[in-house]
Design a protein around this motif. Structure first.
Motif, mmCIF file in Angstrom:
data_model
loop_
_atom_site.group_PDB
_atom_site.id
_atom_site.type_symbol
_atom_site.label_atom_id
_atom_site.label_comp_id
_atom_site.label_asym_id
_atom_site.label_seq_id
_atom_site.Cartn_x
_atom_site.Cartn_y
_atom_site.Cartn_z
ATOM 1 N N ALA A 186 6.562 14.631 8.705
ATOM 2 C CA ALA A 186 6.470 14.249 10.113
ATOM 3 C C ALA A 186 6.113 12.765 10.261
ATOM 4 C CB ALA A 186 5.448 15.111 10.840
ATOM 5 N N TYR A 187 5.244 12.271 9.371
ATOM 6 C CA TYR A 187 4.886 10.848 9.429
ATOM 7 C C TYR A 187 6.055 9.997 8.933
ATOM 8 C CZ TYR A 187 1.671 6.826 9.402
ATOM 9 O OH TYR A 187 1.034 5.626 9.648
ATOM 10 N N ALA A 188 6.778 10.484 7.931
ATOM 11 C CA ALA A 188 7.966 9.771 7.460
ATOM 12 C C ALA A 188 8.978 9.619 8.601
ATOM 13 C CB ALA A 188 8.599 10.514 6.289
ATOM 14 N N GLU A 189 9.149 10.679 9.373
ATOM 15 C CA GLU A 189 10.083 10.621 10.505
ATOM 16 C C GLU A 189 9.579 9.661 11.566
ATOM 17 O OE1 GLU A 189 10.206 14.743 11.488
ATOM 18 O OE2 GLU A 189 11.649 15.240 9.888
ATOM 19 N N HIS A 190 8.256 9.638 11.779
ATOM 20 C CA HIS A 190 7.662 8.680 12.717
ATOM 21 C C HIS A 190 7.895 7.249 12.241
ATOM 22 C CE1 HIS A 190 4.557 6.761 15.255
ATOM 23 N NE2 HIS A 190 4.198 6.135 14.151
ATOM 24 N N MET A 191 7.642 6.978 10.950
ATOM 25 C CA MET A 191 7.871 5.652 10.394
ATOM 26 C C MET A 191 9.323 5.220 10.578
ATOM 27 S SD MET A 191 5.875 5.903 6.747
ATOM 28 C CE MET A 191 4.087 5.735 6.582
ATOM 29 N N LEU A 192 10.222 6.145 10.271
ATOM 30 C CA LEU A 192 11.647 5.844 10.371
ATOM 31 C C LEU A 192 12.030 5.503 11.803
ATOM 32 C CD1 LEU A 192 14.299 5.769 8.732
ATOM 33 C CD2 LEU A 192 14.653 8.161 9.396
ATOM 34 N N GLU A 193 11.529 6.261 12.748
ATOM 35 C CA GLU A 193 11.830 5.998 14.160
ATOM 36 C C GLU A 193 11.315 4.625 14.586
ATOM 37 O OE1 GLU A 193 10.962 7.929 18.606
ATOM 38 O OE2 GLU A 193 10.201 8.913 16.807
ATOM 39 N N VAL A 194 10.059 4.315 14.208
ATOM 40 C CA VAL A 194 9.470 3.023 14.575
ATOM 41 C C VAL A 194 10.247 1.879 13.945
ATOM 42 C CG1 VAL A 194 7.443 1.536 14.283
ATOM 43 C CG2 VAL A 194 7.158 3.919 14.989
ATOM 44 N N MET A 195 10.542 1.997 12.644
ATOM 45 C CA MET A 195 11.166 0.887 11.934
ATOM 46 C C MET A 195 12.631 0.707 12.304
ATOM 47 S SD MET A 195 8.722 -0.490 10.371
ATOM 48 C CE MET A 195 9.785 -1.718 9.624
ATOM 49 N N ASN A 196 13.344 1.791 12.589
ATOM 50 C CA ASN A 196 14.740 1.643 13.012
ATOM 51 C C ASN A 196 14.846 0.932 14.357
ATOM 52 O OD1 ASN A 196 16.164 2.707 10.840
ATOM 53 N ND2 ASN A 196 16.117 4.797 11.619
ATOM 54 N N ALA A 197 13.803 1.051 15.172
ATOM 55 C CA ALA A 197 13.805 0.398 16.485
ATOM 56 C C ALA A 197 13.214 -1.009 16.430
ATOM 57 C CB ALA A 197 13.015 1.244 17.486
ATOM 58 N N ALA A 198 12.564 -1.359 15.325
ATOM 59 C CA ALA A 198 11.883 -2.655 15.227
ATOM 60 C C ALA A 198 12.909 -3.769 15.034
ATOM 61 C CB ALA A 198 10.896 -2.646 14.075
ATOM 62 N N PRO A 199 12.844 -4.827 15.832
ATOM 63 C CA PRO A 199 13.790 -5.931 15.675
ATOM 64 C C PRO A 199 13.527 -6.730 14.410
ATOM 65 C CG PRO A 199 12.136 -6.465 17.336
ATOM 66 C CD PRO A 199 11.910 -5.042 16.955
ATOM 67 N N GLY A 200 14.595 -7.297 13.852
ATOM 68 C CA GLY A 200 14.458 -8.202 12.717
ATOM 69 C C GLY A 200 14.416 -7.540 11.368
ATOM 70 N N TYR A 201 14.734 -6.230 11.304
ATOM 71 C CA TYR A 201 14.708 -5.497 10.036
ATOM 72 C C TYR A 201 16.064 -4.858 9.742
ATOM 73 C CZ TYR A 201 9.530 -5.406 9.698
ATOM 74 O OH TYR A 201 8.193 -5.723 9.591
ATOM 75 N N ARG A 202 16.297 -4.579 8.457
ATOM 76 C CA ARG A 202 17.455 -3.798 8.024
ATOM 77 C C ARG A 202 16.967 -2.689 7.106
ATOM 78 N NH1 ARG A 202 21.263 -4.017 3.596
ATOM 79 N NH2 ARG A 202 20.127 -5.782 2.681
ATOM 80 N N ASN A 203 17.344 -1.450 7.420
ATOM 81 C CA ASN A 203 16.985 -0.312 6.582
ATOM 82 C C ASN A 203 17.805 -0.375 5.297
ATOM 83 O OD1 ASN A 203 16.388 2.171 5.457
ATOM 84 N ND2 ASN A 203 16.616 3.317 7.357
ATOM 85 N N LEU A 204 17.135 -0.344 4.134
ATOM 86 C CA LEU A 204 17.826 -0.434 2.856
ATOM 87 C C LEU A 204 18.362 0.909 2.372
ATOM 88 C CD1 LEU A 204 15.646 -3.015 0.876
ATOM 89 C CD2 LEU A 204 17.663 -3.386 2.310
ATOM 90 N N SER A 205 18.134 1.975 3.133
ATOM 91 C CA SER A 205 18.685 3.275 2.779
ATOM 92 C C SER A 205 20.189 3.286 3.032
ATOM 93 C CB SER A 205 18.022 4.375 3.612
ATOM 94 O OG SER A 205 18.725 5.593 3.490
ATOM 95 N N ALA A 206 20.925 3.865 2.109
ATOM 96 C CA ALA A 206 22.384 3.919 2.236
ATOM 97 C C ALA A 206 22.820 4.762 3.426
ATOM 98 C CB ALA A 206 23.001 4.472 0.955
ATOM 99 N N ASP A 207 22.002 5.771 3.770
ATOM 100 C CA ASP A 207 22.393 6.647 4.881
ATOM 101 C C ASP A 207 21.518 6.460 6.115
ATOM 102 O OD1 ASP A 207 20.019 7.794 4.118
ATOM 103 O OD2 ASP A 207 20.840 9.777 3.673
ATOM 104 N N GLY A 208 20.722 5.374 6.132
ATOM 105 C CA GLY A 208 19.904 5.087 7.302
ATOM 106 C C GLY A 208 18.636 5.898 7.392
ATOM 107 N N SER A 209 18.234 6.542 6.286
ATOM 108 C CA SER A 209 16.995 7.326 6.323
ATOM 109 C C SER A 209 16.042 6.828 5.243
ATOM 110 C CB SER A 209 17.305 8.818 6.157
ATOM 111 O OG SER A 209 17.972 9.078 4.930
ATOM 112 N N TRP A 210 15.895 7.614 4.136
ATOM 113 C CA TRP A 210 14.950 7.260 3.088
ATOM 114 C C TRP A 210 15.685 6.657 1.902
ATOM 115 C CZ3 TRP A 210 12.087 9.133 6.746
ATOM 116 C CH2 TRP A 210 12.395 10.373 7.329
#
Length: 242
Positions: A186-210
């Motif tokens: 649940a915290y991983a999902e919270h982190m993902l939601e916060v970071m995907n919305a944060a400006p100036g970042y790129r998720n290094l996951s190939a599928d946009g998750s972990w």
């Protein structure tokens, strides 16, 4: 010492602002110091300890060289941070932990290992970021297994929030990595939601998750135990691109 959990004041007055500022993502835990931990504090702190009174750091001067720099928030007993510093002598590391026995344990390990590429704070990580770490100075910021504050009424205490993501981005160099890990989905999902919305970042996951478990993150005893019990671990990596 923990903070009170009163509801946030409704107004945007200075009192309300101060209340929001004072919410902590951690609680101070009492604990006895072993002889080894006490020795780490007494002998290691004068050489490797840092304080907010030193103000904004000149990292090249602090370590006596220019090198890749990593900072870990909440290193616990310090085993994984010590292992990373030992395995990468060409890099410099800063650790932050409020639990005094953990600080002593890490410093005792540093003394035994004879390494010089690690420094330690024993205070609030937010204050360290605000007052001590220069902007665009870190190649990596690590947050491994922070308190998930799993009760809904405590979610405001979770350290990964939009304002924190922005603060971390300021401290990372362009191309720097914010690496998080948690064993609470649940915290991983919270982190993902916060970071995907944060400006100036790129998720290094190939599928946009972990991301797959990175080799550079040491396996802790806590994680091995969880693995035996069938617990999952989620790693997230976000690169500063702006």
């Amino acid at each position: 010492m923990s903070d009170s959990l009163t509801d946030k004041p409704e107004s945007d007055s200075p009192v309300a602002a101060e209340h929001r500022r004072s919410i902590k993502s951690f609680v101070m835990r009492a604990g006895r110091m072993t002889e080894a931990q006490q020795r780490g504090i007494e002998q290691g702190w004068p050489q490797f300890g840092l304080s907010l009174e030193q103000g904004r750091l000149d990292l090249d001067q602090l370590f006596g060289r220019s090198a890749p720099r990593s900072l870990e928030i909440g290193f616990g007993m310090g085993q994984s941070l010590l292992e990373m510093a030992e395995k990468a002598p060409e890099q410099d590391f800063i650790g932050i932990e409020v639990h005094r026995p953990g600080v002593g344990s890490l410093l005792n390990g540093v003394l035994k290992a004879g390494i010089s590429n690690l420094r330690v704070y024993d205070c609030d990580a937010i204050e360290v970021l605000d007052k001590a770490i220069p902007d665009a100075s870190l190649d990596r910021l690590m947050l491994f297994f922070p308190d998930p504050w799993h009760k809904k009424k405590h979610h405001k205490r979770r350290i990964v929030q939009p304002a924190f993501a922005d603060k971390v981005r300021q401290k990372l160099k362009i191309g720097g990595i914010f690496h998080m890990a948690t064993d609470w989905q649940a915290y991983a999902e919270h982190m993902l939601e916060v970071m995907n919305a944060a400006p100036g970042y790129r998720n290094l996951s190939a599928d946009g998750s972990w991301v797959p478990r990175p080799e550079e993150r040491p396996m802790t005893k806590f994680e091995r135990r969880g693995e035996r019990l069938g617990h999952g671990v989620w790693d997230l990596k976000f690169e500063r691109i702006d």
